[in-house]
Design an enzyme around this catalytic site. Structure first.
Site, mmCIF file in Angstrom:
data_model
loop_
_atom_site.group_PDB
_atom_site.id
_atom_site.type_symbol
_atom_site.label_atom_id
_atom_site.label_comp_id
_atom_site.label_asym_id
_atom_site.label_seq_id
_atom_site.Cartn_x
_atom_site.Cartn_y
_atom_site.Cartn_z
ATOM 1 N N HIS A 160 -15.426 -3.490 0.128
ATOM 2 C CA HIS A 160 -14.638 -3.475 1.352
ATOM 3 C C HIS A 160 -14.637 -4.808 2.083
ATOM 4 O O HIS A 160 -13.833 -5.015 2.974
ATOM 5 C CB HIS A 160 -15.127 -2.343 2.267
ATOM 6 N N ASP B 47 -5.760 9.184 -5.897
ATOM 7 C CA ASP B 47 -7.098 9.470 -6.434
ATOM 8 C C ASP B 47 -7.265 10.968 -6.664
ATOM 9 O O ASP B 47 -7.883 11.388 -7.649
ATOM 10 C CB ASP B 47 -8.185 8.967 -5.477
ATOM 11 N N GLU C 65 -26.780 9.158 -28.324
ATOM 12 C CA GLU C 65 -25.479 9.670 -27.911
ATOM 13 C C GLU C 65 -24.431 8.562 -28.014
ATOM 14 O O GLU C 65 -24.752 7.372 -27.948
ATOM 15 C CB GLU C 65 -25.553 10.200 -26.476
#
Lengths: 254, 186, 423
Positions: C218, C247, C290
């Site tokens: 920001h 979003d 994984e």
């Protein structure tokens, strides 16, 4: 089925080198149709009950299923009295009592399936050093799942002519690696007499027991599928709605 | 473009668009909120008793080993349950009590299904201790039932509070006779 | 064209004003959502940051509830997970969401990272923003690694053994470090127990770093597909409602795909071996992590010596930290960098190749590809990026975001326009 066995035999014969069973390629997985396949799959109750019968009468001599409790059999369609009867056939160790001694009592629905052996050591001792694996999750623990287990049950083909196999091992075309498995062929035609009159061929028994084992590994499959359909439909509608709102809001900018 | 044509139908079209947009926004927001609430439910429900806990919510007890005049303790839902095989004298005495003097008035008949079998939850209604009286060597208090060592509550042969700080009689669990010699508690 | 602002008038509501005077959350939200200027030209590639945030929240919530029923003891862990799957109401759902959520968290994060690589989001003034992101990635990896150990399956145990053993490569103190990590002489109960504690802790540290990440963001606002700075209010639109709704739509798409995996293919991304209880005596035929760890695994195994292999794997992540200084180009977005654009896709293919290699035994073709891909990976960051920045002639940049957007809009209108009717 016979075609498979012939093909497997041919493959095995072609692939096998002298004196060694190792070179034969593993037979490709059979592609059985399972009632629980697909998005809307469910468990065939009749097959589950037959499969449970096969497990109880044949497999449970060596294989434990310690993650199942007798009460779980309710999902197969049995009522409480039947479940209590299944459980009561087995004994569990309980205690200590007020004198400090352990004692045997009949199993209850709340008890887990009773294992055929006291512990791993006894299991190995009786099975030439090999440990029969617990079957509660076997379908999820093996590449190929139910197809693999089905193929394995049907995989005890004629071993290659000039191969030497130790007494304690058996030739199975579905078993990966050197195709030598410590388990002798467990299922045969008419190994059990089905309560519902279905003909108990080896194929049928293998299919039923694989269905039962699939349920044992994933008892929540049907609830999962049912919920999933509702959730995905809801999300598709909501996402479409959000897209329309997004376009309308962004129209101010474009 | 002609001026008059711009103001009339275009304005109405814009208002139309705006209200359709509002409806869609509200519909989407409402669906989102409903979805969120539905998503929260499994989280909350996962804390409810699990199937294995619920399976132990019932206990079957075989009464044959409990001779006349004997008491047995069994475990049920994590608590002790007192089973008392009462003699006819004890039953008569329990029935004869004037219930108007009781802190928690209850007749003996209301507390048993078969009078010779008294089934109680062995948890003192004061602060939760396990009262004594199950073993032959235990004190039973002056009313012949049970005596709680923690703060001195005394229960009679029907499990009713007679003396001491406990406010209520010993609880009767849900149970039923499967046959003459077997009960299912819970 | 002036964009209608979603600016809210000062709150009329007395309660809101009472709270805000004492704890300015409403002013804060007004500033960060309604007033916060965001480039008007962000593409859907900018959705993945918020998706990563959503994934984190999903993981924490499901994780907290799973922890209510999980037992972190070697004799009980595996069965406690199965109890969750079978006996706990909706336990199966929590477990499958958490299990697949980890994969989806990595999917959106990797896309988010590659977005940053393509558009130069790591360049001045966003270097710290980028580095905080790398810290987040490292925390994610540590958390995921420890989380995978908890079910105490065969892959849980052997994965833990292999990766903790790597620390023995540290010269001198290596063996002591490993014993300290293990809490014993091998991966055993103390290891599992502490991994559970840390697995619960790290996500909350991660949340803290995410907040720093957002504060850094920001400061200067988002980058954009053109890679040029906002020059004025015509270049930006308020975050709310434009990007809140965009979003939200992105979350809808994400959840739909996620739900398909959770409900219809929950074990697709997993390894069947982990449904076998851990056996310290029997090594599984292939130890594979994984999928989201496969590229690093390939780098590790591409070098046949222990310490160099570990150094290479660690360096592959450390090199990301110094990326802002490796890339010498003054132009941010690959849109305007014709050579870099191709090299970027080369990196994508390289990482996919590394992933493929990591899934196979390090011998033959797989090993060769793993080694070539490892070499190329470091070549990309350490050689190509600096060189290309100097050598490349970038395309001319647009004067402003607004100018570029307007040009695009009129080009589209010209293509689609019907002839105007003359009155």
């Amino acid at each position: 089925m016979r075609k498979f066995l012939l093909a497997a035999f041919a493959l095995g014969f072609l692939g096998a080198g002298p004196g060694v069973a190792a070179d034969a390629p593993t037979r490709p997985l059979p592609q059985e149709k399972w009632s629980f396949d697909g998005v809307s799959g469910t468990y065939d109750r009749a097959a589950l009950q037959r499969g449970f019968q096969v497990y109880s009468e044949v497999c449970s001599r060596c294989h434990a299923m310690h993650l199942l409790a007798y009460r779980d059999l309710q999902a197969l369609g049995y009522n409480r009295a039947q479940i209590e009867a299944f459980a009561a056939e087995k004994e569990v160790t309980d205690g200590p009592d007020d004198k400090g001694n352990m004692f045997q009592r009949k199993a209850l629905p709340s008890d887990r399936f009773v294992s055929p052996f006291k512990n791993e050591q006894e299991a190995r001792d009786i099975n030439n050093g090999a440990l029969p694996p617990d079957l509660s999750l076997i379908i999820k623990a093996r590449e190929g799942g139910a197809n693999y287990v089905y193929g394995l049950m049907n995989g005890y083909v004629e071993k290659p002519a000039d191969s030497k196999i130790p007494d304690t091992l058996y030739y199975n075309i579905q078993f990966p690696g050197n195709h030598l498995i410590a388990m002798p062929q467990p299922l045969f035609d008419d190994a059990v007499v089905y309560g519902d009159g279905t003909k108990a061929t080896l194929s049928q028994e293998a299919h039923d027991v694989a269905t039962f084992l699939a349920w044992a590994a994933e008892p929540k499959l049907e609830e999962r599928h049912r919920t999933g359909v509702k959730v995905v439909i809801f999300l598709v509608i909501l996402t479409a709605l959000l897209y329309v709102v997004k376009r309308r809001i962004w129209d101010r900018v474009h | 473009m002609v001026d008059t044509a711009r103001n009339g139908p275009t304005m109405a079209h814009e208002e139309d668009q705006a209200s359709r947009r509002d409806f869609l926004v509200i519909a989407a927001a409402a669906m989102g909120v409903v979805g969120g609430a539905i998503a929260v439910w499994p989280l909350i429900d996962s804390m409810s008793p699990a199937a294995d806990t619920l399976a132990l919510s019932q206990t079957d007890v075989d009464l044959t080993p409990v001779a006349l005049g004997q008491r047995l303790t069994v475990k049920w839902r994590g608590n002790p349950v007192f089973i008392d095989h009462r003699t006819p004298d004890v039953i008569k005495a329990a029935e004869a009590v004037d219930i108007s003097v009781l802190r928690d008035p209850e007749t003996d008949e209301a507390r048993v299904q078969k009078p010779e079998w008294l089934i109680l939850v062995g948890v003192c209604t004061h602060l939760g201790c396990t009262p004594l009286g199950q073993r032959p060597s235990d004190p039973r208090g002056e009313f012949g039932g049970w005596y709680c060592p923690c703060h001195g509550s005394e229960y009679d042969t029907s499990g009713r509070i007679r003396k001491g700080p406990a406010p209520l009689n010993l609880a009767i669990p849900e149970y039923k006779f499967l046959n003459n010699t077997k009960i299912r508690i819970g | 064209m002036a964009v209608p602002s979603a600016h809210m008038p000062p709150a009329q509501n007395k309660l809101v004003r009472w709270i805000d005077h004492r704890l300015p959350i409403f002013t804060f939200m007004q500033h960060e959502l309604n007033d916060y200027p965001t480039p008007r030209n962000l593409s859907y590639w900018w959705n993945f940051g918020s998706l990563a945030g959503i994934a984190l929240v999903i993981m924490i919530i499901t994780g907290v509830f799973l922890a209510m029923d999980y037992t972190p003891h070697v004799d009980l862990a595996f069965d406690s997970v199965e109890r969750i799957m079978r006996d706990v109401p909706y336990g199966w759902l929590l477990r499958y969401i958490h299990m697949n959520g980890a994969s989806f968290f990595f999917v959106v994060t990797y896309i988010h990272i590659f977005r940053g690589l393509y558009y130069g989001s790591y360049k001045e003034p966003r270097e710290l923003l980028w580095m905080l992101g790398v810290v987040i990635l490292l925390l994610m990896m540590a958390t995921a690694f420890m989380g995978y150990v908890l079910p105490w399956g065969q892959m849980s145990f052997w994965g833990a053994k292999v990766i903790t053993n790597l620390f023995s490569a540290i010269p001198g103190v290596g063996k002591d470090v490993v014993m300290w990590l293990w809490g014993g002489f091998s991966v055993d109960n103390p290891t599992l127990n502490r991994f559970f504690s840390l697995h619960y802790l790290l996500p909350f540290i991660l949340v803290g770093v995410v907040m720093l990440h957002l504060i850094a963001l920001h400061q200067h606002g988002s980058n954009n597909p053109l890679g040029i700075d906002r020059k004025g209010s015509q270049d930006s639109i308020p975050f709310h409602p434009y990007y809140t709704i965009k979003d939200a739509f992105g979350v809808g798409v994400f959840l739909t795909i996620f739900a398909c995996f959770v409900f219809f293919a929950p074990n697709f991304l997993g390894d069947p071996q982990n449904y076998v209880p851990a056996d310290p005596v029997r090594t599984p035929p292939e130890i594979v992590p994984e999928w989201y760890f496969l590229p690093y695994y390939a780098i590790l195994r591409s070098i046949p010596y222990k310490l160099p292999g570990v150094i290479a794997m660690v360096s592959s992540l450390l090199v990301l930290f110094i990326l802002p200084w490796l890339d010498t180009s003054r132009v941010r977005s690959a849109h305007f960098r014709p050579i870099f654009k191709w090299v970027f896709w080369g990196l994508v293919i390289d990482v996919l190749a590394l992933g493929w290699a990591g899934a196979h035994k390090p011998e033959g073709t797989a090993l060769l590809i793993g080694q070539l891909a490892t070499a190329y990976y470091f070549l990309h960051f350490l050689v190509l990026l600096p060189l290309i920045g100097w050598m490349e002639r970038p395309l001319p940049l647009p004067t402003s975001i607004a100018a570029a957007v307007t040009a695009k809009q009129s080009a589209r209108a010209q293509g689609a326009a019907a002839p105007m009717e003359k009155p």
